[in-house]
Scaffold this motif. Structure first.
Motif, PDB file in Angstrom:
ATOM      1  N   PRO A  11       0.835  -1.310  -0.008  1.00  0.00           N
ATOM      2  CA  PRO A  11       0.011   0.069   0.087  1.00  0.00           C
ATOM      3  C   PRO A  11       0.948   1.356  -0.103  1.00  0.00           C
ATOM      4  N   VAL A  12       0.309   2.356  -0.703  1.00  0.00           N
ATOM      5  CA  VAL A  12       1.000   3.791  -0.702  1.00  0.00           C
ATOM      6  C   VAL A  12       0.147   4.718  -0.656  1.00  0.00           C
ATOM      7  N   GLN A  13       0.512   5.842  -0.295  1.00  0.00           N
ATOM      8  CA  GLN A  13      -0.360   7.210  -0.394  1.00  0.00           C
ATOM      9  C   GLN A  13       0.089   7.659  -1.339  1.00  0.00           C
ATOM     10  N   ALA A  14      -1.026   8.000  -2.281  1.00  0.00           N
ATOM     11  CA  ALA A  14      -0.846   8.883  -3.629  1.00  0.00           C
ATOM     12  C   ALA A  14      -1.598  10.242  -3.378  1.00  0.00           C
ATOM     13  N   ARG A  15      -1.029  11.315  -3.856  1.00  0.00           N
ATOM     14  CA  ARG A  15      -1.607  12.588  -3.647  1.00  0.00           C
ATOM     15  C   ARG A  15      -2.071  12.922  -4.969  1.00  0.00           C
ATOM     16  N   LEU A  16      -3.452  13.245  -4.893  1.00  0.00           N
ATOM     17  CA  LEU A  16      -4.253  13.463  -6.390  1.00  0.00           C
ATOM     18  C   LEU A  16      -3.708  14.995  -6.638  1.00  0.00           C
ATOM     19  N   VAL A  17      -3.279  15.172  -7.752  1.00  0.00           N
ATOM     20  CA  VAL A  17      -3.072  16.434  -8.134  1.00  0.00           C
ATOM     21  C   VAL A  17      -4.083  17.128  -8.951  1.00  0.00           C
ATOM     22  N   ALA A  18      -4.780  18.139  -8.723  1.00  0.00           N
ATOM     23  CA  ALA A  18      -5.917  18.555  -9.115  1.00  0.00           C
ATOM     24  C   ALA A  18      -5.899  20.207  -9.401  1.00  0.00           C
ATOM     25  N   SER A  19      -6.819  20.682 -10.155  1.00  0.00           N
ATOM     26  CA  SER A  19      -6.841  21.922 -10.467  1.00  0.00           C
ATOM     27  C   SER A  19      -7.013  22.746  -9.229  1.00  0.00           C
ATOM     28  N   ALA A  20      -7.615  22.272  -8.340  1.00  0.00           N
ATOM     29  CA  ALA A  20      -7.824  23.117  -7.102  1.00  0.00           C
ATOM     30  C   ALA A  20      -6.504  22.963  -6.191  1.00  0.00           C
ATOM     31  N   PRO A  21      -6.336  24.088  -5.440  1.00  0.00           N
ATOM     32  CA  PRO A  21      -5.192  24.140  -4.928  1.00  0.00           C
ATOM     33  C   PRO A  21      -4.728  23.138  -3.730  1.00  0.00           C
ATOM     34  N   ARG A  22      -5.740  22.460  -3.161  1.00  0.00           N
ATOM     35  CA  ARG A  22      -5.275  21.176  -2.250  1.00  0.00           C
ATOM     36  C   ARG A  22      -5.045  19.990  -3.006  1.00  0.00           C
ATOM     37  N   GLU A  30      -5.438  16.006  -2.745  1.00  0.00           N
ATOM     38  CA  GLU A  30      -6.187  14.775  -1.883  1.00  0.00           C
ATOM     39  C   GLU A  30      -5.411  13.648  -1.864  1.00  0.00           C
ATOM     40  N   THR A  31      -5.300  13.137  -0.600  1.00  0.00           N
ATOM     41  CA  THR A  31      -4.489  11.820  -0.473  1.00  0.00           C
ATOM     42  C   THR A  31      -5.548  10.570  -0.604  1.00  0.00           C
ATOM     43  N   VAL A  32      -5.119   9.818  -1.416  1.00  0.00           N
ATOM     44  CA  VAL A  32      -5.780   8.738  -1.849  1.00  0.00           C
ATOM     45  C   VAL A  32      -4.935   7.422  -1.618  1.00  0.00           C
ATOM     46  N   PRO A  33      -5.729   6.234  -1.069  1.00  0.00           N
ATOM     47  CA  PRO A  33      -4.636   4.908  -1.036  1.00  0.00           C
ATOM     48  C   PRO A  33      -4.648   4.414  -2.508  1.00  0.00           C
ATOM     49  N   ALA A  34      -3.605   3.787  -2.603  1.00  0.00           N
ATOM     50  CA  ALA A  34      -3.351   2.986  -3.682  1.00  0.00           C
ATOM     51  C   ALA A  34      -2.411   1.528  -3.165  1.00  0.00           C
ATOM     52  N   THR A  35      -2.257   0.786  -4.293  1.00  0.00           N
ATOM     53  CA  THR A  35      -1.952  -0.615  -4.119  1.00  0.00           C
ATOM     54  C   THR A  35      -0.808  -0.841  -5.052  1.00  0.00           C
ATOM     55  N   LEU A  36       0.398  -0.891  -5.021  1.00  0.00           N
ATOM     56  CA  LEU A  36       1.447  -1.280  -5.946  1.00  0.00           C
ATOM     57  C   LEU A  36       1.507  -3.158  -6.036  1.00  0.00           C
ATOM     58  N   ARG A  37       1.640  -3.680  -7.035  1.00  0.00           N
ATOM     59  CA  ARG A  37       1.469  -5.060  -7.063  1.00  0.00           C
ATOM     60  C   ARG A  37       2.397  -5.449  -8.062  1.00  0.00           C
ATOM     61  N   TYR A  38       3.309  -6.753  -7.705  1.00  0.00           N
ATOM     62  CA  TYR A  38       4.240  -7.256  -8.541  1.00  0.00           C
ATOM     63  C   TYR A  38       4.012  -8.888  -8.599  1.00  0.00           C
TER      64      TYR A  38
END
Length: 138
Positions: A8-19, A21-29
């Motif tokens: 699991p990793v925390q990804a920060r979503l880049v959006a046009s709004a200034p903040r 948002e942190t979203v969960p993601a899962t890397l898999r191999y």
């Protein structure tokens, strides 16, 4: 040793709004698909409300933490001190997330222990792949 690594990793979503948002993601191999990695996002983190998973080359991930890499659906580049930008290009638009480079390096290191870079071909199951290609006719 397990043939699959999930991290699991925390990804920060880049959006046009200034903040951001942190979203969960899962890397898999998975050793059975030794050239690929995937990054999955759970339903609440996607516009469609369903899990979305992107598969791309492990080599692309390794290159992208060092320098800009990719010219297809998935592109990566270093950003600042300890972030990597991952871009996902689709007909609907582009999604960009920042992931800690240290988390990506840890994931790559774990995958290298499972299948060393340059030895992926030794982990391919040619008979199974041919059977799948021929629809079970072989």
């Amino acid at each position: 040793m397990s043939a699959v690594i999930e991290q699991p990793v925390q990804a920060r979503l880049v959006a046009s709004a200034p903040r951001m948002e942190t979203v969960p993601a899962t890397l898999r191999y998975d050793r059975e698909d030794p050239y690929a990695v995937s990054m999955a996002f759970p339903p609440p983190a996607t516009l469609e409300g369903v899990e979305v998973s992107w598969a791309f080359a492990r080599e692309l991930l390794a290159q992208g933490v060092e320098r800009p890499a990719g010219d297809g659906d998935v592109r990566l580049r270093p950003y600042g001190y300890d972030r990597t930008v991952v871009e996902f290009h689709a007909p609907e638009g582009v999604a960009m997330v920042h992931v800690r480079t240290s988390e990506l390096r840890l994931f790559l290191e774990r995958s290298q222990h499972l299948v060393p870079a340059g030895r992926e071909h030794q982990y391919l199951d040619w008979d199974r792949d041919l059977d799948e290609l021929l629809g079970g006719l072989s």
